[in-house]
Write an enzyme that holds these catalytic residues in place. Structure first.
Site, mmCIF file in Angstrom:
data_model
loop_
_atom_site.group_PDB
_atom_site.id
_atom_site.type_symbol
_atom_site.label_atom_id
_atom_site.label_comp_id
_atom_site.label_asym_id
_atom_site.label_seq_id
_atom_site.Cartn_x
_atom_site.Cartn_y
_atom_site.Cartn_z
ATOM 1 N N ARG A 183 0.854 -1.206 0.000
ATOM 2 C CA ARG A 183 0.000 0.000 0.000
ATOM 3 C C ARG A 183 0.874 1.235 0.000
ATOM 4 N NH1 ARG A 183 -3.229 -3.784 2.520
ATOM 5 N NH2 ARG A 183 -5.000 -4.254 1.170
ATOM 6 N N GLU A 345 -9.902 -12.312 1.850
ATOM 7 C CA GLU A 345 -10.794 -11.334 1.217
ATOM 8 C C GLU A 345 -10.917 -11.509 -0.301
ATOM 9 O OE1 GLU A 345 -10.491 -7.606 4.243
ATOM 10 O OE2 GLU A 345 -8.871 -7.733 2.786
ATOM 11 N N TRP A 411 -6.748 -13.935 11.644
ATOM 12 C CA TRP A 411 -6.838 -12.462 11.715
ATOM 13 C C TRP A 411 -8.243 -11.972 12.002
ATOM 14 C CZ3 TRP A 411 -9.339 -8.981 8.267
ATOM 15 C CH2 TRP A 411 -9.916 -9.569 7.130
ATOM 16 N N THR A 487 -0.609 -0.518 5.793
ATOM 17 C CA THR A 487 -0.129 0.860 5.627
ATOM 18 C C THR A 487 -0.957 1.720 4.671
ATOM 19 O OG1 THR A 487 1.421 0.173 3.896
ATOM 20 C CG2 THR A 487 2.239 0.162 6.171
#
Ligand code: ACM
Length: 779
Positions: A183, A345, A411, A487
């Site tokens: 990122r 995801e 997570w 980030t």
């Protein structure tokens, strides 16, 4: 456990202590008594972080100065001694040398006891010297880090340490930190500085997030477009255009030579790097480079949207071979056992919509898209196994069936880890609610951008990576714990450091220290010494956590403000002043809410052991104007704002400081509860505009609300309660001024009782931008 020497005898210790008190020399140098005494810093106690397994203070002291020789027996000990000398020399005035003669500090490999951890060490400090012994170079290194910790907090030419005996070994073998280089991109020097910091915290696993939708950061020689095309993005909003209107590219990648250099640098500090290549989702940058390995037609570009983007790798055979080609080079670069394959995801819309993927799923006899993902990951698992590597992935890899050898990184809470461990899989605990360091560490307004639902030090320290419901056998599958630094909202490396430090200290404790004896208040007594070490290392740690937070209650009728003070980490000794002077340890101690008539200047600082914790005192100007004004940080968010509250940074100016805004992106709405409106005729608003750059997929359509505009560009509206009557409304301009802001005034029609819950919104859909409130003032 290695054999160890006993601490110094009481008699010798007493003798030495009195010599020091008289100004005598303690390590055989020939400085005069007076200068030795003048320069000797005395360390009291042993404020090590992480807390060691066992530590007994003895009697007596030993002073280390530049005449203290270092002796190392054998190659491994010589290596560690050299690292110790270099680190100490770089961070303190102590410039030590090795000696063949009588040594003050000795490093020695010894026969380790059966079953002892190779990371275990014994540190002895006695009147006659210091010894570090371990059965393996790793243990010697951690012993050296402990001794460095004791010396580095003191910027003195001579440091007197109390006698002690430390026996230490880690609780977990996986003590990790993940850094997202996709990122935002971090230079090799910046990555190395994070590795240095991990080493002094005794962390040993650096998970390097190298690929994502917004950037592909690792050179793959057989597929050069991955970095040529996938390594650059055009940022959304003003930051994406230069003054001449041309694209302002954000680029960065690591060459294979740089990666080998970082891998070797980490290995020298006993840190293994786990590279992550995210499959099958978070693949937009790769698909932009090689569209044939994506699912939908046509080129795209690396994403300028944060969040979840739709681009997936194609699950067909050619793409699996492409991924194996990538992994072949990754395996060659990273010698560690684990390769991280992502798996998180991967929203399956593209696979669902693709006749080719659907036909492939049917041809393989698979149930659905989850099974297709599992098929892909099992294939890559076999490939890694064949190359003597192990697959690790985010907890979504459980869905559709885990590859047999896979390790799960939990997570989305600890549930995925519990499920995997229950089925005999190894797990690493990294629950987002506790160990994602893009969640801010305090609720103070001066935290940098990130996720404002904050994660304080206490929460990390309290976390136990081993869930209670696991059986003793299942518990063995918990390899350890890791914190993750995503980030998206960290544009500058100082912000990464701000978010990581001092929270890394709590991470180190839950990863290394025994759970028995865990005590947060006791941890707080050791933390100030760690801050001095951060200073020695040049780490700009967060001052916010060390400062003072103020909650205010305004009473406009009486012209007073009631202030409640606290330290975000729980340090209790808060001193304050109201005369404009800086608080000292002698200033009044805060012991309850302060009701101050305005105008007042309140300053406060938290102290430990008589010394202020933060570099500067916190300060508030409580004047009549402040009773009439609120900003995005001091306003509440409306209840229907939803959970996605972010602290977002303006993307302009390209250089120099930028403003940031707290905004709930699904339903931007700011709330001033119980606003006192007597004599208020109008409201003044200052607002900015941000890029609306979130990949939210269908969640966005379902949850994003835009109030219908009346004027051409919508209006700023104030209601009494979020569904209540409109109290003020003013049309919005098409665009902000050159400074990026608008200033508007609107008459305010107060309700009869002059009290309202002011609910403030901007109507209309202005995507790909959005208006965001900075400040409102009643007038
Ligand atoms: C993740 O936060 N998507 C692993």
């Amino acid at each position: 456990m290695p054999r160890h020497r006993r601490p110094a005898t009481v008699l010798a210790a007493t003798l030495l202590a009195s010599l020091v008190a008289l100004g005598g020399c303690s390590s055989g140098n020939d400085q005069t008594a007076a200068t030795a005494q003048a320069q000797t810093a005395e360390v009291s106690g042993a404020p090590l972080i992480p807390r060691p397994v066992s530590l007994q203070l003895g009697e007596g002291r030993y002073t280390v100065d530049n005449a203290t020789g270092i002796h190392a027996q054998g190659e491994a000990a010589g290596h560690v001694a050299a690292q110790f000398i270099e680190l100490l020399g770089r961070t303190t005035p102590l410039q030590l040398k090795t000696t063949n003669g009588a040594a003050g500090i000795s490093f020695r490999l010894v026969e380790a006891a059966e079953g002892a951890s190779p990371e275990a060490y014994v540190l002895d400090i006695g009147n006659d010297g210091i010894s570090i012994e371990a059965g393996d170079e790793r243990g010697l290194f951690y012993g050296a880090m402990s001794l460095w910790q004791l010396l580095a907090g003191q910027q003195a030419g001579a440091v007197s340490l109390p006698a002690m005996h430390v026996e230490d070994a880690p609780r977990f073998g996986w003590r990790g930190l993940m850094l997202d280089s996709a990122r935002h991109f971090w230079s090799v020097e910046q990555v190395k500085s994070m590795i240095d910091a991990m080493a002094v915290h005794k962390l040993n696993t650096f998970h390097w997030h190298l690929t994502d939708d917004q950037g592909w950061r690792i050179e793959i020689k057989r597929y050069p477009k991955l970095t040529e095309i996938g390594g650059c993005r055009v940022p959304q909003g003003d930051a994406g255009r230069k003054a001449d209107g041309s694209p302002n590219l954000y680029c960065g990648h690591y060459t294979q030579e740089q990666i080998r250099d970082v891998v070797a640098y980490a290995a020298a500090r006993h840190i293994t790097i786990v590279p992550e290549i995210d499959v099958p989702g978070h693949a937009q940058a790769a698909v932009a480079a090689y569209p044939e390995h994506g699912v939908v037609d046509g080129p795209t570009e690396p994403s300028h949207n944060w969040g979840v983007n739709p681009y997936l790798f194609n699950p067909r055979e050619e793409t699996l071979q492409f991924l194996e080609g990538i992994l072949t080079e990754v395996i060659d670069l990273f010698p560690g056992a684990y390769i991280h394959i992502g798996g998180d995801e991967a929203v399956k819309y593209q696979w669902q919509a693709s006749p080719q993927v659907q036909a492939h799923i049917r041809a393989l006899g698979l149930k659905d898209e989850e099974a297709m993902q599992s098929y892909m990951l099992k294939r890559l698992d076999r490939f890694l196994e064949a190359h003597d590597r192990r697959l690790i992935g985010w907890d979504e890899i459980i869905e559709g069936g885990l590859p047999p050898q896979a390790t799960v990184m939990s997570w989305r809470g600890t549930e995925g880890g519990i499920e995997a461990a229950t089925h005999g899989h190894d797990v690493v605990m990294t629950p987002g609610h506790t160990l994602y360091l893009d969640f801010l560490q305090t609720d103070l307004p001066d935290e940098p951008p990130g996720r404002p639902k904050f994660t304080p030090m206490q929460k990390i320290h309290a976390f136990d990576p081993v869930p209670e419901q696991l059986t003793p056998e299942q518990r063995k599958h918990v390899l350890g714990v890791q914190a993750n630094v995503w980030t998206e909202h960290m544009r500058l490396f100082e912000r990464v450091q701000h978010n990581v430090f001092p929270r890394m200290a709590a991470l180190a404790e839950i990863a290394w220290s025994p759970v028995e004896g865990k005590d947060y208040d006791e941890f707080l007594t050791r933390l100030p010494a760690q801050l001095q070490r951060y200073k020695a290392l040049g780490i700009p740690y967060a001052q916010t956590a060390l400062s003072v937070a103020m909650q205010r209650r305004d009473d406009r009728a009486n012209g007073t403000v009631t202030a409640e003070l606290s330290n975000p980490m729980g340090y209790a000794d808060i001193r304050y002043t109201t005369d404009g002077s800086a608080p000292t340890a002698q200033s009044p101690a805060y012991d309850g809410p302060l009701t101050l008539p305005v105008p007042a200047t309140l300053k406060a600082a938290a102290f430990f052991d008589g010394r202020p914790l933060a570099d500067a005192a916190s300060s508030w100007t409580l004047d009549a104007a402040s009773l009439l004004s609120r900003n995005d940080k001091t306003l509440a968010q409306c209840p229907q704002g939803g959970r996605l509250l972010l602290r977002l940074e303006d993307d302009n100016p390209l250089d120099g400081p930028r403003e940031n805004f707290d905004v709930s992106i699904f339903n931007p709405c700011w709330l001033w509860e119980n606003a006192q409106l007597q004599d208020v005729a109008s409201i003044h608003v200052r607002a900015g505009r941000l890029p609306y750059n979130f990949g939210l997929l269908r969640e966005e359509e379902a949850r994003r609300g835009f109030r219908k505009p009346v004027a051409a560009h919508g209006e700023f509206e104030v209601r009494d309660g979020c569904e209540g009557p409109v109290l003020a409304s003013v049309p919005l301009p098409e665009a902000p001024g050159t400074d990026g802001f608008i200033e508007l005034d609107a008459p305010l029609h107060a309700p009869a009782n002059d009290v309202a819950n002011l609910c403030m919104t901007f109507s209309g859909d202005t995507r790909p931008q959005m208006w965001v409130l900075k400040q409102v003032t009643l007038q």
